[in-house]
Scaffold this motif. Structure first.
Motif, mmCIF file in Angstrom:
data_model
loop_
_atom_site.group_PDB
_atom_site.id
_atom_site.type_symbol
_atom_site.label_atom_id
_atom_site.label_comp_id
_atom_site.label_asym_id
_atom_site.label_seq_id
_atom_site.Cartn_x
_atom_site.Cartn_y
_atom_site.Cartn_z
ATOM 1 N N LEU A 1 9.730 4.804 2.986
ATOM 2 C CA LEU A 1 9.974 5.429 4.300
ATOM 3 C C LEU A 1 9.870 4.384 5.420
ATOM 4 C CD1 LEU A 1 8.301 8.967 4.546
ATOM 5 C CD2 LEU A 1 10.617 8.360 5.232
ATOM 6 N N GLY A 2 8.937 3.462 5.278
ATOM 7 C CA GLY A 2 8.770 2.425 6.297
ATOM 8 C C GLY A 2 7.740 2.818 7.351
ATOM 9 N N ARG A 3 7.096 1.818 7.914
ATOM 10 C CA ARG A 3 5.994 2.053 8.861
ATOM 11 C C ARG A 3 6.430 2.899 10.053
ATOM 12 N NH1 ARG A 3 1.689 -1.515 9.447
ATOM 13 N NH2 ARG A 3 3.016 -3.247 8.749
ATOM 14 N N GLU A 4 7.561 2.534 10.639
ATOM 15 C CA GLU A 4 7.995 3.203 11.868
ATOM 16 C C GLU A 4 8.218 4.703 11.636
ATOM 17 O OE1 GLU A 4 11.754 2.927 14.954
ATOM 18 O OE2 GLU A 4 11.191 1.127 13.821
ATOM 19 N N ALA A 5 8.925 5.034 10.533
ATOM 20 C CA ALA A 5 9.217 6.441 10.248
ATOM 21 C C ALA A 5 7.930 7.212 9.913
ATOM 22 C CB ALA A 5 10.200 6.558 9.090
ATOM 23 N N LEU B 1 -2.855 2.970 9.031
ATOM 24 C CA LEU B 1 -1.517 2.545 8.590
ATOM 25 C C LEU B 1 -0.813 1.693 9.646
ATOM 26 C CD1 LEU B 1 -0.209 5.834 6.876
ATOM 27 C CD2 LEU B 1 -0.919 3.720 5.729
ATOM 28 N N ALA B 2 -1.196 1.869 10.893
ATOM 29 C CA ALA B 2 -0.530 1.135 11.980
ATOM 30 C C ALA B 2 -0.661 -0.372 11.808
ATOM 31 C CB ALA B 2 -1.106 1.574 13.322
ATOM 32 N N THR B 3 -1.725 -0.810 11.157
ATOM 33 C CA THR B 3 -1.942 -2.269 11.034
ATOM 34 C C THR B 3 -1.958 -2.737 9.579
ATOM 35 O OG1 THR B 3 -4.330 -1.889 11.070
ATOM 36 C CG2 THR B 3 -3.259 -2.381 13.180
ATOM 37 N N ALA B 4 -1.718 -1.824 8.625
ATOM 38 C CA ALA B 4 -1.795 -2.184 7.199
ATOM 39 C C ALA B 4 -0.603 -3.032 6.779
ATOM 40 C CB ALA B 4 -1.845 -0.917 6.350
ATOM 41 N N ALA B 5 -0.820 -3.871 5.764
ATOM 42 C CA ALA B 5 0.316 -4.542 5.124
ATOM 43 C C ALA B 5 1.175 -3.460 4.457
ATOM 44 C CB ALA B 5 -0.191 -5.535 4.090
#
Length: 462
Positions: A452-456, A400-404
C-alpha cells in the motif's frame, strides 16, 4: 501411405459457442494436431432466419480464447450453394435422387393413416422411381422437392470410434428430402458434400448426430465418395445431473471468460470431460495433444463439476506470473470504473492474492479496495473499530510515520505496538485491515502495508 488426417468443427451460427461445442472443437483440433493433420472450421449457416454474423463472431472469438486455431476456413455453406446444386443435378441424372411432388398436407394425411395402423409415420415412396412402376402425373404449378433414393434393403453400418459397431436396417430409413421446393439444399445433404469436398477423414461430433450418420453414409456411397470415420461424443450433464440447459447453466464459453476462468484451466477441464489419460488431472495443452486419442473417450455421459473447475483454475492462477494476472485485473477493474492511477503497484498487490483466489473475478474483487477510498460496513466498523481500537491505530500511525518501509520493519513496529498497549496481534491487525481495506481478512498485514505504501496507509489511518 495412409491418408492425412483432416478433422472439422462445423457449428451453426444461431447462438454462442457452448460447452458441448467447445469440447467437440477441442477433440477435433487435438486429434488433427496429434496426427500432424489439418483442422477445418466450417460455418453451417443454411438456417438463414436464425444465423447471424454476431453469432459467427462469438464462435470465432470463443475458439480464439480457447487457443483452437484452425488451418483452413472458415468456410460458409451459404457461399457454396452452386456446388450443392451441381451435385444435386448429378444425382438426379444418375437416378440416386428424384423429384417428389407430395405436398406437406398430403404427407400429414399419409402419416396419420400410418399411425392409425400402428406403423412408423414416414414418406411412402409414391414418387420413388422403380423398374416397372408407373409414376403419377406431375401436378401443374407445383415445385417438387428432391429426395435421396435410399437403398431399399440391406443395412448401413459403421464402427463408431466411441460407441463401437452400429448397424441400421435401410428399411428403417425413408427417402430423405435433400433439396426443398425452392431449390435450397437441406442440412444432411450440405454436410455430405462439404465432408467430401474438404476431404474430412474423421467426423468428431456430438451423439445428437448419430441418427444423421446412416443417411449421410448412404448419400456418400451413392456419390462414390470415401466415407470418413465417425466418433460420436456423449452429452455433458450439468452439476445437477441433468442435461446442460441455457436456462439453468452457464453454458457459453464467453460466460467462463467473464467469470474469471483462465483458458488454460478451461481447456484442461474440457479435455477431462469424457476423456482420460490414466489418473492425470492436470496437464498442459501440449501434453494433451501428445496423449490424445479416441480410444479413451467414454461412451457414457460426462458430468460438469463447477467445483472441480474452480479447483483447477485456482491451480493455474497460482502458476501464472503476477504481471500477466495484473494485465487481466487492470481490464476488469477498468470495466468497473476503478482508476488505478496513483495506487500501489498492481502486480505487487496481485502477487499477495494469487494463491488465495479461484477465479480472476475474485482476484479483481480482492485487489479493488487498494485503489478506492473504502468505507467499512456498519457491521464491521461496530465490531472492530471500537474507541479502544481507534486509539490503538492512532498510536500505530505515529510509529509507522517514521518506520523503515519493508515487511520485516513493519512487522516489528506492529509487534512493538501490541506489546506497548497489551494487545494480542489480532486485536490490532484486524481493526487495521478494516480501517485500511474495509475487510477483516487479508494476506499477512505487514505485506499489505508494504504494497500500500506509507502515504496511502497514513492517509487511510487518519
Amino acid at each position: 501411405m495412409s491418408t492425412p488426417v483432416r478433422t472439422r468443427f462445423a457449428p451453426s451460427p444461431t447462438g454462442y459457442l457452448h460447452i458441448g461445442g467447445a469440447r467437440t472443437a477441442l477433440f477435433a483440433w487435438a486429434y488433427a494436431r496429434h496426427h500432424g493433420g489439418k483442422f477445418v472450421l466450417r460455418i453451417e449457416d443454411t438456417d438463414v432466419e436464425r444465423s447471424t454474423p454476431e453469432a459467427v463472431h462469438v464462435i470465432i472469438e470463443g475458439m480464439k480464447w480457447l487457443g483452437l486455431e484452425h488451418d483452413e476456413g472458415p468456410f460458409y455453406q451459404m457461399q457454396r450453394m452452386e456446388r450443392y446444386k451441381e451435385v444435386l443435378g448429378e444425382m438426379l441424372a444418375a437416378g440416386t435422387a428424384y423429384h417428389c411432388y407430395t405436398q406437406p398436407d398430403e404427407l400429414e394425411v399419409i402419416r396419420e393413416a400410418q399411425r392409425a395402423r400402428g406403423e412408423k409415420p414416414r414418406y411412402d415412396g409414391r414418387w420413388r422411381p422403380e423398374a416397372g412402376k408407373t409414376l403419377p402425373t406431375a401436378p401443374a404449378g407445383v415445385q417438387p422437392v428432391v429426395r435421396f433414393k435410399n437403398p431399399a434393403d440391406g443395412v448401413v453400418a459403421w464402427d463408431d470410434l466411441v460407441k463401437g459397431r452400429i448397424e441400421i436396417a435401410n428399411a428403417e430409413l425413408d427417402d430423405l428430402v435433400i433439396a426443398r421446393a425452392d431449390g435450397t439444399p437441406t442440412y444432411n445433404f450440405c454436410v455430405v458434400v462439404d465432408d467430401w469436398d474438404m476431404g474430412i477423414t474423421q467426423v468428431i461430433r456430438g451423439d445428437d448426430h448419430v441418427n444423421n450418420t446412416p443417411r449421410q453414409i448412404n448419400i456418400l456411397k451413392a456419390l462414390g465418395a470415401p466415407v470418413p470415420q465417425y466418433a460420436h461424443l456423449s452429452m455433458i450433464l450439468g452439476d445437477d445431473g441433468l442435461k446442460l440447459s441455457k436456462r439453468r447453466n452457464s453454458v457459453a464459453v464467453t460466460d467462463f471468460d467473464a467469470a474469471g476462468y483462465l483458458p488454460e484451466a478451461f481447456v484442461n477441464y474440457l479435455a477431462r470431460l469424457g476423456w482420460s489419460h490414466g489418473d492425470d488431472e492436470i496437464f498442459s495443452r501440449e501434453q494433451f495433444v501428445e496423449w490424445f486419442d479416441l480410444d479413451h473417450i467414454t461412451p457414457s455421459a460426462a458430468q460438469f463439476n463447477t467445483e472441480k473447475l474452480r479447483w483447477l483454475n485456482a491451480h493455474y492462477i497460482k502458476l501464472t506470473e503476477p504481471a500477466v494476472l495484473a494485465a487481466d485485473t487492470a481490464k476488469r477493474l477498468a470495466a468497473r470504473g476503478v482508476n488505478l492511477a496513483g495506487g500501489p503497484d498492481l502486480a505487487a498487490v496481485v502477487a499477495l492474492y494469487r494463491e488465495r483466489v479461484a477465479t480472476l473475478v475474485e482476484l479483481a474483487d480482492s485487489v479493488e479496495p487498494y485503489y478506492l477510498q473504502v468505507q467499512p460496513s456498519a457491521e464491521l466498523a461496530a465490531q472492530h473499530l471500537t474507541e479502544a481500537a481507534q486509539a490503538a491505530l492512532l498510536v500505530l500511525a505515529g510509529k509507522l510515520a517514521t518506520a523503515a518501509w519493508d515487511k520485516a520493519a513493519l512487522s516489528a513496529v506492529i509487534k512493538e505496538c501490541c506489546m506497548e498497549l497489551g494487545l494480542k496481534m489480532p486485536q490490532l491487525a484486524i481493526p487495521l485491515r478494516v480501517k485500511l481495506l474495509g475487510v477483516a481478512q487479508t494476506p499477512a498485514i505487514d505485506a499489505v502495508l508494504e504494497v500500500l505504501g506509507r502515504e496511502a496507509v497514513l492517509a487511510r489511518l487518519k
